[in-house]
Scaffold this motif. Structure first.
Motif, PDB file in Angstrom:
ATOM      1  N   TYR A 515      40.551  26.961  17.385  1.00 38.85           N
ATOM      2  CA  TYR A 515      41.612  26.961  18.400  1.00 38.85           C
ATOM      3  C   TYR A 515      42.973  26.710  17.773  1.00 38.85           C
ATOM      4  O   TYR A 515      43.978  27.331  18.176  1.00 38.85           O
ATOM      5  CB  TYR A 515      41.333  25.910  19.484  1.00 38.85           C
ATOM      6  CG  TYR A 515      42.176  26.128  20.711  1.00 38.85           C
ATOM      7  CD1 TYR A 515      41.750  26.988  21.718  1.00 38.85           C
ATOM      8  CD2 TYR A 515      43.422  25.503  20.850  1.00 38.85           C
ATOM      9  CE1 TYR A 515      42.542  27.214  22.846  1.00 38.85           C
ATOM     10  CE2 TYR A 515      44.225  25.729  21.959  1.00 38.85           C
ATOM     11  CZ  TYR A 515      43.772  26.587  22.950  1.00 38.85           C
ATOM     12  OH  TYR A 515      44.561  26.840  24.053  1.00 38.85           O
ATOM     13  N   PHE A 519      45.961  29.200  18.073  1.00 40.35           N
ATOM     14  CA  PHE A 519      47.162  28.612  18.666  1.00 40.35           C
ATOM     15  C   PHE A 519      48.383  28.892  17.782  1.00 40.35           C
ATOM     16  O   PHE A 519      49.455  29.289  18.265  1.00 40.35           O
ATOM     17  CB  PHE A 519      46.939  27.111  18.839  1.00 40.35           C
ATOM     18  CG  PHE A 519      48.099  26.366  19.435  1.00 40.35           C
ATOM     19  CD1 PHE A 519      48.586  26.685  20.695  1.00 40.35           C
ATOM     20  CD2 PHE A 519      48.705  25.325  18.736  1.00 40.35           C
ATOM     21  CE1 PHE A 519      49.664  25.994  21.245  1.00 40.35           C
ATOM     22  CE2 PHE A 519      49.766  24.627  19.267  1.00 40.35           C
ATOM     23  CZ  PHE A 519      50.249  24.959  20.533  1.00 40.35           C
ATOM     24  N   ARG A 522      49.310  32.623  17.927  1.00 39.15           N
ATOM     25  CA  ARG A 522      49.981  32.942  19.199  1.00 39.15           C
ATOM     26  C   ARG A 522      51.444  32.508  19.173  1.00 39.15           C
ATOM     27  O   ARG A 522      52.337  33.208  19.683  1.00 39.15           O
ATOM     28  CB  ARG A 522      49.254  32.258  20.354  1.00 39.15           C
ATOM     29  CG  ARG A 522      47.891  32.886  20.674  1.00 39.15           C
ATOM     30  CD  ARG A 522      47.084  31.972  21.576  1.00 39.15           C
ATOM     31  NE  ARG A 522      47.727  31.792  22.878  1.00 39.15           N
ATOM     32  CZ  ARG A 522      47.425  30.814  23.730  1.00 39.15           C
ATOM     33  NH1 ARG A 522      46.508  29.898  23.381  1.00 39.15           N
ATOM     34  NH2 ARG A 522      48.041  30.728  24.894  1.00 39.15           N
ATOM     35  N   ILE A 523      51.725  31.348  18.601  1.00 35.83           N
ATOM     36  CA  ILE A 523      53.111  30.862  18.546  1.00 35.83           C
ATOM     37  C   ILE A 523      53.936  31.735  17.604  1.00 35.83           C
ATOM     38  O   ILE A 523      55.071  32.118  17.920  1.00 35.83           O
ATOM     39  CB  ILE A 523      53.141  29.390  18.086  1.00 35.83           C
ATOM     40  CG1 ILE A 523      52.527  28.488  19.164  1.00 35.83           C
ATOM     41  CG2 ILE A 523      54.563  28.956  17.753  1.00 35.83           C
ATOM     42  CD1 ILE A 523      52.411  27.039  18.753  1.00 35.83           C
ATOM     43  N   LEU A 526      53.139  35.933  18.911  1.00 36.65           N
ATOM     44  CA  LEU A 526      53.326  36.308  20.319  1.00 36.65           C
ATOM     45  C   LEU A 526      54.367  35.443  21.034  1.00 36.65           C
ATOM     46  O   LEU A 526      54.519  35.555  22.261  1.00 36.65           O
ATOM     47  CB  LEU A 526      51.976  36.216  21.049  1.00 36.65           C
ATOM     48  CG  LEU A 526      50.830  37.045  20.447  1.00 36.65           C
ATOM     49  CD1 LEU A 526      49.546  36.819  21.222  1.00 36.65           C
ATOM     50  CD2 LEU A 526      51.191  38.530  20.442  1.00 36.65           C
ATOM     51  N   LYS A 527      55.040  34.569  20.289  1.00 40.77           N
ATOM     52  CA  LYS A 527      56.074  33.697  20.851  1.00 40.77           C
ATOM     53  C   LYS A 527      55.524  32.856  22.005  1.00 40.77           C
ATOM     54  O   LYS A 527      56.191  32.625  23.023  1.00 40.77           O
ATOM     55  CB  LYS A 527      57.265  34.523  21.343  1.00 40.77           C
ATOM     56  CG  LYS A 527      57.855  35.492  20.332  1.00 40.77           C
ATOM     57  CD  LYS A 527      58.321  34.786  19.070  1.00 40.77           C
ATOM     58  CE  LYS A 527      58.917  35.771  18.085  1.00 40.77           C
ATOM     59  NZ  LYS A 527      59.359  35.106  16.820  1.00 40.77           N
ATOM     60  N   HIS A 528      54.286  32.391  21.843  1.00 41.24           N
ATOM     61  CA  HIS A 528      53.635  31.599  22.897  1.00 41.24           C
ATOM     62  C   HIS A 528      54.266  30.212  22.974  1.00 41.24           C
ATOM     63  O   HIS A 528      54.560  29.577  21.956  1.00 41.24           O
ATOM     64  CB  HIS A 528      52.138  31.485  22.601  1.00 41.24           C
ATOM     65  CG  HIS A 528      51.415  30.511  23.482  1.00 41.24           C
ATOM     66  ND1 HIS A 528      51.183  30.762  24.822  1.00 41.24           N
ATOM     67  CD2 HIS A 528      50.891  29.284  23.223  1.00 41.24           C
ATOM     68  CE1 HIS A 528      50.533  29.738  25.335  1.00 41.24           C
ATOM     69  NE2 HIS A 528      50.340  28.825  24.376  1.00 41.24           N
ATOM     70  N   SER A 529      54.439  29.724  24.184  1.00 33.68           N
ATOM     71  CA  SER A 529      54.960  28.369  24.389  1.00 33.68           C
ATOM     72  C   SER A 529      53.786  27.426  24.670  1.00 33.68           C
ATOM     73  O   SER A 529      52.988  27.691  25.579  1.00 33.68           O
ATOM     74  CB  SER A 529      55.930  28.337  25.565  1.00 33.68           C
ATOM     75  OG  SER A 529      57.043  29.163  25.317  1.00 33.68           O
ATOM     76  N   PRO A 530      53.636  26.348  23.876  1.00 34.99           N
ATOM     77  CA  PRO A 530      52.516  25.421  24.087  1.00 34.99           C
ATOM     78  C   PRO A 530      52.534  24.860  25.509  1.00 34.99           C
ATOM     79  O   PRO A 530      53.597  24.563  26.087  1.00 34.99           O
ATOM     80  CB  PRO A 530      52.779  24.321  23.058  1.00 34.99           C
ATOM     81  CG  PRO A 530      53.632  24.966  22.014  1.00 34.99           C
ATOM     82  CD  PRO A 530      54.493  25.946  22.747  1.00 34.99           C
ATOM     83  N   CYS A 531      51.320  24.707  26.060  1.00 34.10           N
ATOM     84  CA  CYS A 531      51.174  24.150  27.402  1.00 34.10           C
ATOM     85  C   CYS A 531      50.191  22.996  27.361  1.00 34.10           C
ATOM     86  O   CYS A 531      49.576  22.713  26.330  1.00 34.10           O
ATOM     87  CB  CYS A 531      50.709  25.226  28.380  1.00 34.10           C
ATOM     88  SG  CYS A 531      49.118  25.949  27.969  1.00 34.10           S
ATOM     89  N   ASP A 534      46.600  23.666  26.096  1.00 32.01           N
ATOM     90  CA  ASP A 534      46.450  23.745  24.635  1.00 32.01           C
ATOM     91  C   ASP A 534      46.231  22.352  24.041  1.00 32.01           C
ATOM     92  O   ASP A 534      45.313  22.143  23.232  1.00 32.01           O
ATOM     93  CB  ASP A 534      47.692  24.380  24.014  1.00 32.01           C
ATOM     94  CG  ASP A 534      47.871  25.833  24.425  1.00 32.01           C
ATOM     95  OD1 ASP A 534      46.845  26.528  24.574  1.00 32.01           O
ATOM     96  OD2 ASP A 534      49.023  26.273  24.595  1.00 32.01           O
TER      97      ASP A 534
END
Length: 671
Positions: A515, A519, A522-523, A526-531, A534
């Motif tokens: 994970y 994780f 993705r950051i 894909l410019k993912h914002s941690p939530c 996560d």
């Protein structure tokens, strides 16, 4: 997934008359491992038991050594031979008697030759000495007596003097007078020699007082005796060579037979027995069990009792005092990689066999770090020569498939990189096509060799470097993940459910690792914002990995759940938490070395290519040959060590929590 070979424990009750035949059968089959339950004291007592065939074998080996012959014996030769019979023992005794006779003759002539040589050397050393002959007796270790003796008594006198003195006839061969002799001995034996000479009526000859040195006839007599003795010794040596040549096949056959016979008796002495019955127990692969038992029944005409047990039925296995031996079954290529497994430790019985994974990982990693089409072809050639036994280098023949595998992978990588014996011109079109596939668009970069200084100037060097390191870290992620999956299924098969689901290498640790990697991707990509989800998943899996011990004990039914108190659990968990994070981080970063070695290999190739270009043609060829040879040998060794290191510390550490016992079948061997 492939597991270790299923095994069975076999108990055989064999009559005394059949025990030798049964042991010989098992030794030739080479797939039966005797179960040893003997104490050290009993082993010492058994080693003192008589082994008649072993004694004959030792004498035959001494005879072989005396005859100065080498007797190569293959496994095929051992398999085709059998234990010695009465005829073999008779032939062995005949050869030993003849060799003993030759040995005694050689020893006698060797000692005689040494005495005569000493006498000649001593006489020559004083031949030109300008002192009276009568004083020589006081100047040297040599005692010389010159005189006459009745020719009838001459042979008897020689026999009586034996090895203590050299008797040299001084009369001319054409003369009828055979009484004149010279007797030479060491100084310490002069008194006993004088006493013996008196018994046979020896009369000393008067040497003129003014005569100086050694008489010529004395020197001639000693040299003639030396020549005759040397000829006799050479004849014995020739007789030895002829004997060894004519008896080679028989000696080889006897050595093999008595090797088998001595090992049969040695094994027989180690068995539990009564006056009439022998009991032997051992492990055998399940697939061979049925056929072998039928063959044993036929061999003994039904005079054998056989019982077969599953490992789960063996008390010593159930209580943990004995481990079921582990045998791996593969084809010729994968089996060459088995020693990498067993050099680290044997897998536990019933667990997943990691050898196919090791074969693939070793081949791929080596090729990435050592990419050169020409140098890879050299490894393939070495592998073929080892396989065909044209190139003999100790026991390296069994590793021939490994050389071919790494040669193929290195050649493929070198072809993709456009490198041939450190030359990037020959495969330039291939290199350009590969760079274009990776998005290189600059025409200058497409024309320049891969990893050259011009290429780095044309393209941003950070991008391709990070691309290489990213690929190798990704490969490390795959290898680490497979190790974790193997560990999970191993623990399930061993019914250790707590360790399968909890702990650093359990499912919780694997989920944390996977994970976190996803994780991070993705950051970054894909410019993912941690939530919150996560952090909950990461925190839960990390907690179960670091503080997994009480959960393991709870699931496995061990009590108390908290073994050493809450304080110890808290401190151990914090330490384990740090170790989980650092271990997975280091296990991943460790694979950066794969990319680093790939770059280093390319740089070495560039250096060699540049030196060749600057040197005149003859020197350039020499530089190319020497440079490539150094890279193949030295860098090849370094890369192989690094690949093994990655397998041991990153891959094996995930599932090699406990080692098993390697299956070592009883088989005849010639030493």
């Amino acid at each position: 997934m492939a597991r270790t070979t299923p095994m069975r424990l076999v108990e055989l009750m064999v009559l005394k008359q059949d025990v030798g035949s049964v042991i010989e059968f098992l030794g030739k089959k080479g797939n039966f491992q005797f179960q040893s339950k003997r104490s050290e004291a009993s082993q010492k007592s058994e080693s003192k038991k008589d082994n008649a065939d072993g004694e004959v074998l030792q004498k035959l080996q001494q005879a072989r050594s005396f005859l100065c012959v080498d007797v190569p014996v293959s496994e095929k030769c051992l398999g085709a031979s059998s234990r010695p019979d009465a005829g073999d023992r008779e032939r062995a005794q005949k050869i030993l008697d003849e060799v003993d006779a030759l040995r005694m003759k050689e020893i006698s002539l060797s000692e005689d030759l040494k005495r005569v040589k000493d006498a000649v050397d001593e006489a020559h050393s004083f031949a030109n000495l300008k002192v009276p002959f009568e004083e020589l007796d006081h100047l040297s270790f040599l005692t010389i007596r010159i005189g006459r003796v009745d020719s009838v008594s001459l042979d008897e006198m020689k026999f009586s003097l034996g090895e203590r003195a050299v008797v040299v006839p001084l009369s001319d061969s054409a003369s009828s007078d055979k009484s004149k002799v010279l007797v030479a001995s060491s100084k310490k034996a002069r008194f006993s020699i004088d006493s013996e000479l008196k018994k046979f009526g020896f009369i000393g000859m008067e040497i003129p007082k003014d005569f100086k040195g050694i008489p010529d006839d004395v020197l001639q007599g000693l040299e003639a005796r030396l020549s005759d003795t040397q000829k006799a010794f050479d004849l014995v040596e020739e007789e030895k060579r002829n004997f060894a040549k004519t008896h080679f096949d028989m000696l080889k056959s006897l050595l093999v037979s008595f090797t088998i016979g001595s090992q049969i008796i040695e094994k027989q002495n180690a068995l539990e027995s009564t006056n009439l019955v022998y009991r032997m127990t051992g492990w055998i692969p399940e697939r061979d069990c049925h056929d072998m038992m039928k063959e044993l029944d036929t061999l003994t005409d039904g005079r054998i009792a056989i019982r077969v047990y599953n490992p789960s039925e063996v008390p010593s296995v159930i209580n943990g005092s004995e481990k079921v031996p582990v045998k791996l079954r593969h084809g010729k290529i994968v089996s060459a990689f088995e020693r990498m497994i067993f050099s680290y430790g044997s897998p536990l019985y019933g667990t997943i066999d990691p050898t196919p994974f090791v074969a693939v990982f070793f081949t791929v990693l080596f090729g990435i770090m050592f990419g050169d089409f020409g140098q890879g072809l050299v490894f393939i050639l070495v592998g073929i020569l080892l396989a065909k036994k044209i190139l003999k280098f100790g026991g390296w023949g069994r590793f021939a498939p490994i050389f071919m595998c790494i040669g193929i992978s290195s050649s493929i990588m070198g072809f993709l990189e456009g490198e041939f014996f450190a030359n990037t011109e020959i495969l330039r079109p291939v290199s350009a096509a590969i760079k274009g596939a990776f998005g290189v668009t600059d025409p200058k970069a497409l024309e320049e060799p891969l990893f050259s200084l011009e290429f780095w100037e044309a393209e941003n060097p950070i991008v391709p470097i990070f691309m290489i390191f990213g690929i190798t870290i990704g490969l490390g992620f795959v290898i680490n993940s497979i190790g974790l999956i193997i560990n999970f299924f191993n623990k399930l098969s061993q019914k250790q459910f707590g360790r399968a689901f909890f702990g650093k290498t359990g499912l919780s640790g694997a989920l944390f690792f996977w994970y976190v990697v996803v994780f991070a991707i993705r950051i970054a990509a894909l410019k993912h914002s941690p939530c919150a989800a996560d952090w909950i998943i990461i925190g839960t899996t990390l907690f179960l990995s670091a503080f997994g011990e009480p959960f393991e004990r709870l699931v496995d039914g061990e009590r108390p759940v908290i073994e050493n108190g809450f304080g110890a659990l808290l401190i151990g968990g914090v330490v384990e938490l740090i170790e989980v994070v650092s271990t997975y981080l280091s296990n991943s970063i460790s694979f950066v070395r794969v990319g680093a070695f790939a770059l280093a290999h390319a740089v070495l190739g560039y250096i060699i290519s540049s030196m060749v270009a600057l040197a005149p043609p003859p020197a350039g060829i020499a530089i190319s040959v020497i440079g490539n040879a150094i890279v193949i040998v030295l860098e090849g060794m370094i890369v192989a060590i690094q690949v093994i290191r990655l397998q041991y510390y990153e891959f094996f550490s995930k599932f090699f929590n406990e080692t098993g016992r390697e299956f070592k079948a009883f088989a005849f061997e010639y030493k």
